[in-house]
Design a protein around this motif. Structure first.
Motif, PDB file in Angstrom:
ATOM      1  N   GLY A  54       0.806  -1.212   0.000  1.00 52.43           N
ATOM      2  CA  GLY A  54       0.000   0.000   0.000  1.00 52.43           C
ATOM      3  C   GLY A  54       0.836   1.257   0.000  1.00 52.43           C
ATOM      4  N   PRO A  55       0.159   2.377   0.193  1.00 54.02           N
ATOM      5  CA  PRO A  55      -1.253   2.498   0.525  1.00 54.02           C
ATOM      6  C   PRO A  55      -2.144   2.294  -0.688  1.00 54.02           C
ATOM      7  CG  PRO A  55      -0.291   4.671   0.300  1.00 54.02           C
ATOM      8  CD  PRO A  55       0.850   3.697   0.176  1.00 54.02           C
ATOM      9  N   GLY A  56      -3.385   1.873  -0.409  1.00 54.01           N
ATOM     10  CA  GLY A  56      -4.301   1.630  -1.504  1.00 54.01           C
ATOM     11  C   GLY A  56      -5.711   1.381  -1.016  1.00 54.01           C
ATOM     12  N   MET A  57      -6.565   0.978  -1.960  1.00 54.04           N
ATOM     13  CA  MET A  57      -7.980   0.772  -1.657  1.00 54.04           C
ATOM     14  C   MET A  57      -8.536  -0.316  -2.574  1.00 54.04           C
ATOM     15  SD  MET A  57     -10.724   2.381   0.037  1.00 54.04           S
ATOM     16  CE  MET A  57     -10.346   4.140   0.034  1.00 54.04           C
ATOM     17  N   ILE A  77     -13.788 -20.602   1.682  1.00 49.97           N
ATOM     18  CA  ILE A  77     -13.656 -19.556   2.694  1.00 49.97           C
ATOM     19  C   ILE A  77     -12.823 -18.405   2.146  1.00 49.97           C
ATOM     20  CG2 ILE A  77     -13.060 -19.057   5.078  1.00 49.97           C
ATOM     21  CD1 ILE A  77     -15.127 -21.352   4.665  1.00 49.97           C
ATOM     22  N   ILE A  78     -13.344 -17.184   2.275  1.00 49.99           N
ATOM     23  CA  ILE A  78     -12.603 -16.000   1.870  1.00 49.99           C
ATOM     24  C   ILE A  78     -12.033 -15.329   3.116  1.00 49.99           C
ATOM     25  CG2 ILE A  78     -14.679 -14.537   1.856  1.00 49.99           C
ATOM     26  CD1 ILE A  78     -13.353 -13.051  -0.548  1.00 49.99           C
ATOM     27  N   ARG A  79     -10.753 -14.983   3.047  1.00 50.92           N
ATOM     28  CA  ARG A  79     -10.078 -14.312   4.160  1.00 50.92           C
ATOM     29  C   ARG A  79      -9.339 -13.078   3.639  1.00 50.92           C
ATOM     30  NH1 ARG A  79      -9.295 -19.899   5.285  1.00 50.92           N
ATOM     31  NH2 ARG A  79     -10.231 -20.507   7.276  1.00 50.92           N
ATOM     32  N   MET A  80      -9.256 -12.061   4.480  1.00 51.03           N
ATOM     33  CA  MET A  80      -8.562 -10.830   4.122  1.00 51.03           C
ATOM     34  C   MET A  80      -7.680 -10.392   5.283  1.00 51.03           C
ATOM     35  SD  MET A  80     -11.612  -8.704   2.231  1.00 51.03           S
ATOM     36  CE  MET A  80     -12.758  -9.557   1.115  1.00 51.03           C
ATOM     37  N   TYR A  81      -6.473  -9.933   4.933  1.00 48.14           N
ATOM     38  CA  TYR A  81      -5.483  -9.501   5.911  1.00 48.14           C
ATOM     39  C   TYR A  81      -5.008  -8.108   5.523  1.00 48.14           C
ATOM     40  CZ  TYR A  81      -5.178 -14.633   6.466  1.00 48.14           C
ATOM     41  OH  TYR A  81      -5.459 -15.968   6.637  1.00 48.14           O
ATOM     42  N   TRP A  82      -4.967  -7.207   6.504  1.00 47.96           N
ATOM     43  CA  TRP A  82      -4.542  -5.838   6.235  1.00 47.96           C
ATOM     44  C   TRP A  82      -3.257  -5.523   6.993  1.00 47.96           C
ATOM     45  CZ3 TRP A  82      -7.513  -5.440   2.403  1.00 47.96           C
ATOM     46  CH2 TRP A  82      -8.870  -5.728   2.449  1.00 47.96           C
ATOM     47  N   ASP A  83      -2.354  -4.835   6.310  1.00 47.08           N
ATOM     48  CA  ASP A  83      -1.122  -4.305   6.924  1.00 47.08           C
ATOM     49  C   ASP A  83      -0.322  -5.374   7.656  1.00 47.08           C
ATOM     50  OD1 ASP A  83      -2.036  -1.984   5.873  1.00 47.08           O
ATOM     51  OD2 ASP A  83      -2.088  -0.855   7.738  1.00 47.08           O
ATOM     52  N   ASP A  84      -0.218  -6.549   7.033  1.00 44.02           N
ATOM     53  CA  ASP A  84       0.615  -7.648   7.523  1.00 44.02           C
ATOM     54  C   ASP A  84       0.150  -8.215   8.863  1.00 44.02           C
ATOM     55  OD1 ASP A  84       2.337  -7.459   5.268  1.00 44.02           O
ATOM     56  OD2 ASP A  84       3.383  -5.788   6.224  1.00 44.02           O
ATOM     57  N   GLN A  85      -1.076  -7.938   9.278  1.00 40.81           N
ATOM     58  CA  GLN A  85      -1.597  -8.569  10.483  1.00 40.81           C
ATOM     59  C   GLN A  85      -1.756 -10.068  10.233  1.00 40.81           C
ATOM     60  OE1 GLN A  85      -4.772  -6.935  13.468  1.00 40.81           O
ATOM     61  NE2 GLN A  85      -5.929  -8.082  11.944  1.00 40.81           N
ATOM     62  N   LYS A  86      -1.284 -10.887  11.172  1.00 41.64           N
ATOM     63  CA  LYS A  86      -1.313 -12.340  10.989  1.00 41.64           C
ATOM     64  C   LYS A  86      -2.723 -12.897  11.047  1.00 41.64           C
ATOM     65  CE  LYS A  86       3.133 -12.477  10.674  1.00 41.64           C
ATOM     66  NZ  LYS A  86       3.753 -12.655   9.318  1.00 41.64           N
TER      67      LYS A  86
END
Length: 368
Positions: A54-57, A77-86
């Motif tokens: 990022g940064p992005g959208m 199952i769909i999963r999303m992770y932001w800013d390298d959070q495990k």
């Protein structure tokens, strides 16, 4: 504003351009639609759909898979992770994420999520990220997903300030939810944020009466016994009244209403009435029904507890009463990071039991 010429870079991640690289779209087979999808996604496999700095959208997600497979809709199952959070900020079965519970596919067109003609899955919820975005799918079913098409449209260089929340979504199921207990849609949320909406699925286990008298309750910033916001009933929460009929609107509706087998899926998005919290948030819905008092007493036996229904007396033939049904939900919200740990994700059996399989539908050529 669309007419403002912002200094942003547009990108799209697809099966042909997994890294969303510049000038790399559709290169397979010399540009003649050589690799438009993931093929034969095996049980246990996880595929990365987006991995970007990022940064992005993230601005739009579209995907599809061969229709009519209830197990795939509940177990991909769909999963999303932001800013390298495990820990994932999003962890939801694909069908529930795109707005329909119980593994079903129905036409749904809202302001935020679409299940267009029941087959084309679209999400228009903005998903900002500062450092990184990662989106995956896992096939946690017992059979191959023969075809999985997708496109994730996003921009880079967006201005992400300290007041920007991160998108979250969480799935829960209680089958059955114990009688005398409220179903918990969301709990354990810590931080500052805004609640965006709910997809609620109910499988009525006592179809001789109406299940949906339970109140939605929002416990905000330290509420204990009683909530700050309390509604008047489940169908009221999604804008209807006096029961349910199939309907879809931009912000609320009931795309799945099957009275004969007791299957219901409703949604409500708080686009114009967002629910803000500064410290914590908990959301529940009561299991309260309405119907013939004597019949309900016979059905529930020693567990039977009833209340005076609006417009009646406690001696009336009809009343409100405690129920026990199969509930599931997907909650959508924005909040600050880090994310408090989610409850343990329901396993395949917990997600899939009693889904009342539909007949498989033929795959349309247009999907291939």
């Amino acid at each position: 504003m669309l007419y403002q010429l912002k200094k942003l870079r547009s990108r799209a991640a697809t099966a042909e351009n997994k890294q969303a690289e510049v000038g790399a779209g559709g290169k397979a087979n010399n540009g003649r639609k050589g690799s438009p999808c993931l093929e034969n996604v095996k049980p246990g496999e996880t595929h990365v759909l987006l991995d970007s700095k990022g940064p992005g959208m993230v601005r739009h997600i579209w995907c599809t898979l061969p229709p009519g497979n209830v197990q795939h809709m509940r177990n991909v199952i769909i999963r999303m992770y932001w800013d390298d959070q495990k820990q994932p900020s999003v962890e939801v079965p694909i069908g529930d994420f795109f707005g329909i519970a119980h593994g079903r596919q129905r036409n749904l067109v809202s302001d935020l999520i679409y299940m267009q003609e029941g087959k084309g899955f679209n999400c228009w919820i903005p998903m900002p990220f500062k450092k990184a975005a990662r989106i995956t799918i896992e096939n946690d079913s017992d059979s191959d997903v023969p075809l999985f098409f997708y496109q994730i449209d996003f921009t880079l260089d967006d201005e992400i300030d300290e007041d920007t929340g991160y998108f979250h979504a969480q799935f829960r199921r209680a089958n059955p939810c114990p009688i005398h207990e409220d179903f918990t849609v969301l709990d354990g949320v810590k931080g500052k944020g805004v609640y965006l909406g709910t997809v609620l699925g109910v499988r009525s286990l006592y179809t001789e009466s109406w299940w949906g008298e339970g109140e939605f309750k929002f416990f905000i910033d330290g509420d204990t016994a009683f909530p700050t916001i309390c509604g008047t009933g489940a169908e009221d929460y999604m804008g209807s009244a006096w029961g349910l009929e199939p309907t879809v609107t931009p912000y609320q509706g009931a795309p799945l209403v099957e009275n004969d087998n007791g299957l219901y899926s409703i949604y409500r998005f708080h686009v114009k009435d967002p629910i803000y919290f500064q410290e914590d948030l908990k959301i529940t819905v009561q299991q309260i029904g309405f119907g013939d008092t004597a019949s309900a007493k016979r059905h529930y036996g020693e567990e039977f507890v009833h209340y005076r229904a609006a417009g009646t007396t406690i001696e009336s033939d009809t009343s409100y009463f405690e129920r026990s049904d199969d509930y599931c939900s997907t909650a959508y919200w924005y909040q600050t990071l880090p994310t408090a740990p989610f409850p343990k994700f329901p396993n395949q059996v917990q997600r899939s039991d009693d889904l009342l399989e539909e007949n498989n539908q033929k795959v349309e050529r247009s999907d291939i």
